[in-house]
Every structure is written in C-alpha cells, then in structure tokens.
Scaffold this active site. Structure first.
Site, PDB file in Angstrom:
ATOM      1  N   HIS A 173       9.702  -8.702  16.587  1.00  0.00           N
ATOM      2  CA  HIS A 173      10.969  -8.179  17.111  1.00  0.00           C
ATOM      3  C   HIS A 173      10.688  -7.250  18.294  1.00  0.00           C
ATOM      4  O   HIS A 173       9.599  -6.688  18.391  1.00  0.00           O
ATOM      5  CB  HIS A 173      11.704  -7.356  16.045  1.00  0.00           C
ATOM      6  CG  HIS A 173      12.190  -8.156  14.870  1.00  0.00           C
ATOM      7  ND1 HIS A 173      13.513  -8.392  14.631  1.00  0.00           N
ATOM      8  CD2 HIS A 173      11.517  -8.758  13.861  1.00  0.00           C
ATOM      9  CE1 HIS A 173      13.650  -9.107  13.523  1.00  0.00           C
ATOM     10  NE2 HIS A 173      12.449  -9.341  13.032  1.00  0.00           N
ATOM     11  N   ASP A 214      18.028  -4.582  11.742  1.00  0.00           N
ATOM     12  CA  ASP A 214      17.887  -6.032  11.713  1.00  0.00           C
ATOM     13  C   ASP A 214      18.952  -6.558  10.778  1.00  0.00           C
ATOM     14  O   ASP A 214      18.830  -6.461   9.561  1.00  0.00           O
ATOM     15  CB  ASP A 214      16.480  -6.383  11.218  1.00  0.00           C
ATOM     16  CG  ASP A 214      16.248  -7.884  11.128  1.00  0.00           C
ATOM     17  OD1 ASP A 214      17.208  -8.651  11.373  1.00  0.00           O
ATOM     18  OD2 ASP A 214      15.121  -8.283  10.815  1.00  0.00           O
ATOM     19  N   GLU A 237      11.376  -3.035   8.135  1.00  0.00           N
ATOM     20  CA  GLU A 237      10.186  -3.731   7.633  1.00  0.00           C
ATOM     21  C   GLU A 237       8.924  -2.892   7.799  1.00  0.00           C
ATOM     22  O   GLU A 237       7.927  -3.349   8.358  1.00  0.00           O
ATOM     23  CB  GLU A 237      10.006  -5.120   8.264  1.00  0.00           C
ATOM     24  CG  GLU A 237      10.811  -6.178   7.535  1.00  0.00           C
ATOM     25  CD  GLU A 237      10.245  -7.583   7.699  1.00  0.00           C
ATOM     26  OE1 GLU A 237      10.589  -8.251   8.682  1.00  0.00           O
ATOM     27  OE2 GLU A 237       9.470  -8.003   6.821  1.00  0.00           O
TER      28      GLU A 237
END
Lengths: 265, 265
Positions: free
Chosen positions: B257, B153, B36
């Site tokens: 995260h 992820d 991301e």
DNA sequence: CTTTCTACG
DNA sequence: CGTAGAAAG
C-alpha cells in the site's frame, strides 16, 4: 578410484540459492550423497534436479518439506533402492542406495531427536531396525563380492573427540550413552563397518561436519562430527584420503553441514 | 493546520527493515495512522514502537501476526479508544481512535474477504455493525463540537475509477455491488462522511493506493483505491491537499500500500 | 538461527 | 508475491 562426497544440504532449494551448484561444479567426486533435500523432484529446477553430467536418484519424504535423501552419480547406477524394508521408514526420505560396479553406496539421514520427545523414540526405533539392515547389507555384499558404503548424517557423535563440548552434551540427543553405544555396535563386531574419516585421522578432535546456525558456532568451530562414511572393511582398506570440506568463511557456507569427501583407490 | 497520513504497512517489522523509518523521518504529518501492524508492541524494537518525537497508540489483534492498527501523534492524545463496541471485533486489531484537540482521528482496517468464504461473511458483519458506529461517531462529534476523520484500509473500491480493471473485478471481494453500495451509504445521507481524496480529485482514475505484489501490478499501475480518509463535512471543507504517495520505484516500496496524506487548514 | 509449510492477504 | 507463525532441526 572412487571418490564419494556426502553432505546434508539443509534444503536443496535454499542451498542452490546460496552456492551449492557452484560447489558441485568444482566437485571432483564420482558420487554425491545428499541429505535433507526437503523437496520433491517436481519442486526443483531442472538444473538442480539433474545437474549436467550427473544422474540423480531421489527418495523424498511423504511429509512435504521434510527429510529427503538423494544420490548423484556420474554414471547411471545399476540399481536404485529406496528404504531398508521397515514399513515405518519406507517413505520417510531417510535411506536410498544405488549399486555401482562392485560397490553399493547409500545416502542415510538418521532422524534427529530431542530427549523426552516422540522424535527421540522415533530415532531409537530407527536405530533399532537399521542396525540389522546394516548387518544384512554387509552380508549380502560379501556374498555378491561387493563392497558397501553408507554415507550421511547419522545424527550421533561417537566419541568425545567428535564434538566440541562433550561434557555439556552428555544428556543431549546426539551424544547420549545409548546412541554412542549403538554407533559402537555399528563399528564393532556386530556391524563390522569402518568410519573411514576417523580411520585415517585417529588422533584429532573432529573434524566436525556440523555447526549450529545459532550464535557463533561456526566461527568458533563449536561443531559436531555427525556425518560419516561407513564402509565395509575391504572398501575402507582402499581409502587413501578422507576429509571434511569446512568452508573457509561463513559467506561461502550454503548449509549448516560441510561435505565429507573420501577417496578410495 | 492538521496533516494526517494513513498507510497499511503490511507488517510493521517487515516495513521497518525496508525503509518505513526513513519514510517516517521525512514525514511532515501530525498524525500517522497505521494498519496491518501484525505485531504486539513487545515484538517491536523501541525505535519502531515509539519513534523519537511521536506518541504511539496500538490496538493489536488477539490472533498473533494478524491485523493490528496504530496511531502515531506528535502530541499526546487527549484520549485513546480501542474498538467500536461490537464484541466480535473488539480484539480484532481493526479499529482505534484518538482524540486530538477538536478532532477525533481513527485508524481502521476493514476485513478483507473472498467471495463464498467465511472471511467474506465476517467482512459483511463488520460493515453491518460499523456503519451504525460511524453514524454515532459523527453524531457524538457534532454534539461535542468536534470533527471526526476515519482513515485506513477500507478494503473496498467505491467506483469504477477506483480500480484499474473494474469489469473483471465486479464479482470479486472489494468491488462487489453490495460493498460499493455500503460505501455509498457511508458517503451519503446516512453516514454523511466525505472521501477527501476524491473530493479534491473528482475527475481522475485513482489515485490507487494498493497494488498486488503479484506480477507487475505496481509497474503497470494496476492498482485499487481502497485506502480512504473519510471526514466529517466540517473537516472535509478545510481540506487543502489530498494525495497518495506512490513510491517512485519498486525499490523504495516498503509495503504493497502507499500512504494517503491529507492536509486540513 | 534457518528452512519449509501454512494461513492470510 | 509477500508477511508472519509453527514445526523442525
């Protein structure tokens, strides 16, 4: 005595986070006209929506997060009217007027434009339909023995003294010849209104009421005077003080516009 | 010795403003996998794009501000490959692998979904086409005498111990029976990969690697373990340490995260 | 440069 | 709740 302040808050929720309420609590005005509220009443906290000691009237835009005008008054207004009767602009959040004893006070947010765009066409349609309303407002007021005051962000600088770089901006929306000519009509025989800040300060540059957030416009006072209080002559004649409350520092700014405050005797 | 860290940064530009670079400068890893990134290289400052002492490889998404994976390596990789050969996902910014001496390291950002939406269908299509690639990657690696590590992820919690409220989440994307079964295939005979954090910590809840920004999820450790390092068995056997770097306080968090760090001997 | 909305997470 | 793009100013 009637003290009226007008300010484009550039998002009331954002302004409230940056010091608007502190400014309001030190504000001695009887009436505060707000523009670019950019929120519906339900989106505001109770404290912001209806500050203690104030009555609040809102005219939000139907488009979320856009435009929106409001008027705060110490006493409940005798009447509140939204819009000026032109269908295209009735729910555009650009005009609201309240009747106070002997005086009608309006909060106006004239559309901003950009040359060659539909936004500019809209601005021109607004101007075209709003001037006849201003004429009508003044006539109605005269018949009723009232005065009228139209405060707000007119998004037009009238004369060369009303912006820092007039030469560079002659072809930019906000200082186009046709826009300036329109303001001349508002202030001339046709409209018959008086720009009370200029009436009291005829020979100075500015005072500017808006500075772009870009670059160092505020620090360099590269501003525009586009926020006006336009009064019927009888009311204008009672004006004893008219000023722009330019913040002392960038740190205490909570909008890109500064409040315009006028005291009528 | 090979130390690999993987973290979903939830916007590299935002993370950089909140402490990502300070974290990186104290990071002892040889390889850092990012997910991301949500930016193209040109949108990053030089310092963030290519931190001093690192080589950086990027696989941005074609959609601006979405997904995007990257791998930072202390030494220049022998090869860099974007995507896993499935047209729909080639420019989705979800998979990037780099060859280092003896080992291929990949950064994966598996789509997130929501039950009953097209996003969930996309997630399922990704899973369906990605598992064969994982099988192929392991086979290729075996032929070449290499190991493989797929970090990132995965947007799926595998077992009940991998999230705080497993009962309430049995019908939620990220803990659906079919998603859990898919991870079981990745880790079973078909895929043959090893979840190295779980391999070293078989009997504990978590350690969680993601906490929603909503509510007090982080403070209450209401998290999910959805970030994994999946290693080929030969590499997994060399794993001497595997942990999640949960920030000590909300103040030092620069993503929702936490980094997952693994040391291979 | 800033606010707000929207999509996504 | 937070990131980033878009539209507007």
């Amino acid at each position: 005595m009637l003290t009226v302040t007008s300010v484009n808050v550039n998002g009331l929720r954002a302004a409230a986070k940056k010091g608007y309420l502190e400014w309001l609590s030190g504000c001695a005005a009887d009436v505060v006209c707000l523009q670019e509220v950019r929120a519906e009443e339900a989106q505001l906290t109770e404290e912001v929506r209806r500050p203690a000691g104030w009555h609040a009237s809102y005219a939000p835009a139907s488009a979320k997060g856009r435009a929106g005008v409001a008027v705060l008054t110490r006493r409940a207004p005798e009447a509140v009217r939204v819009g000026f009767g032109v269908p295209e602009f009735e729910s555009s959040g650009r005009y609201l007027e309240v009747d106070l004893p002997g005086t009608t006070v309006a909060s106006l947010y004239l559309p901003s434009g950009e040359v060659g765009t539909e936004r500019q066409d809209e601005k021109e349609r607004f101007m075209e339909t709003f001037l006849p309303y201003l004429v009508e407002l003044r006539a109605k007021a005269a018949v009723d023995g009232r005065e009228a005051l139209v405060c707000g962000d007119w998004n037009i600088a009238h004369q060369e003294a009303d912006l820092k770089n007039w030469r560079a901006n002659r072809t930019k929306s906000g200082f186009l010849p046709e826009e300036r000519a329109w303001l001349t009509r508002v202030l001339g025989e046709e409209g018959g209104y008086v720009d009370v800040v200029r009436a009291l300060h005829p020979d100075q540059d500015g005072p500017y009421s808006w500075w772009s957030y870009r670059g160092r416009a505020f620090d360099n006072d590269t501003g525009w005077r586009i926020d006006y209080q336009m009064a019927t002559p009888g009311l204008a004649g009672r004006c004893v003080k008219a000023q722009v409350e330019r913040a002392a520092s960038h740190a205490e700014r909570w909008s890109d516009h500064a409040p315009v405050t006028v005291v009528f005797d």
